[in-house]
Design a protein around this motif. Structure first.
Motif, PDB file in Angstrom:
ATOM      1  N   VAL A  78       0.673  -1.276  -0.027  1.00  0.00           N
ATOM      2  CA  VAL A  78      -0.076   0.097  -0.032  1.00  0.00           C
ATOM      3  C   VAL A  78       0.938   1.221  -0.132  1.00  0.00           C
ATOM      4  CG1 VAL A  78      -1.777   1.363   1.379  1.00  0.00           C
ATOM      5  CG2 VAL A  78      -2.189  -0.977   1.037  1.00  0.00           C
ATOM      6  N   ASN A 114      -6.967   4.887  -2.626  1.00  0.00           N
ATOM      7  CA  ASN A 114      -6.036   3.868  -1.755  1.00  0.00           C
ATOM      8  C   ASN A 114      -5.862   2.435  -2.524  1.00  0.00           C
ATOM      9  OD1 ASN A 114      -5.470   5.557   0.481  1.00  0.00           O
ATOM     10  ND2 ASN A 114      -7.223   4.907   1.697  1.00  0.00           N
ATOM     11  N   ALA A 118      -2.625   0.756  -3.832  1.00  0.00           N
ATOM     12  CA  ALA A 118      -2.440  -0.660  -3.444  1.00  0.00           C
ATOM     13  C   ALA A 118      -2.050  -1.298  -4.841  1.00  0.00           C
ATOM     14  CB  ALA A 118      -3.516  -1.255  -2.680  1.00  0.00           C
TER      15      ALA A 118
END
Length: 166
Positions: A78, A114, A118
């Motif tokens: 991440v 996000n 990732a």
């Protein structure tokens, strides 16, 4: 007998466990996690959510209360850093090149989500042959989507669906 342990006993045991199992890089492990998270301008809550752990667990890692974590590879992916660097401070900080761009530096001013971060981080961990395979799959799927969106019949169907909703 009450099987719950008191808060004081828990904290005492955690302190002992941390010192008994801590390697010399423990404090730097937590500080590397914190540094990489802040570089990505992510909150603890956002990072914890992205990797599927609690914010409290992440806080314990960053504060040096947890000697290691099974989440290290996910955290590294991440945050776009090398898992070995994150865990032990060895090897290059970033897999296959420079750090991921900061959200404010992304082209056209569109920040990465996000999930996108990732995905890009995981992609960078792959060998080049697997990266090529993923690009081929993504290109095929994108082309199918473009073909569908350019088909007038699809637009007509979408209009009909919208009218039925009204």
């Amino acid at each position: 007998m009450d099987e719950r342990i008191s808060k004081d006993r828990y904290l005492s045991n955690r302190e002992v466990d941390c010192h008994e199992h801590q390697n010399s890089d423990m404090e730097t492990f937590g500080s590397r996690v914190r540094e990489a998270r802040k570089k990505m301008k992510m909150s603890q809550v956002a990072l914890a959510s992205a990797v599927g752990m609690s914010q409290g667990n992440l806080s314990d890692i960053e504060n040096g209360h947890v000697p290691t974590s099974t989440y290290t590879p996910s955290i590294a992916a991440v945050l776009g850093v090398n898992a070995l660097w994150l865990a032990e401070g060895r090897g290059p900080k970033h897999p296959n090149g420079p750090a991921l761009p900061e959200p404010s530096n992304v082209s056209a001013g569109v920040a990465l989500s996000n999930d996108e971060r990732a995905l890009l981080s995981a992609y960078r961990l792959l060998p080049s042959v697997d990266q090529a395979e993923l690009r081929r799959i993504a290109d095929e799927k994108a082309q199918r989507t473009r073909d569908l969106l350019s088909d007038p019949r699809v637009h007509e169907l979408l209009r009909e669906i919208e009218q039925r909703k009204k």
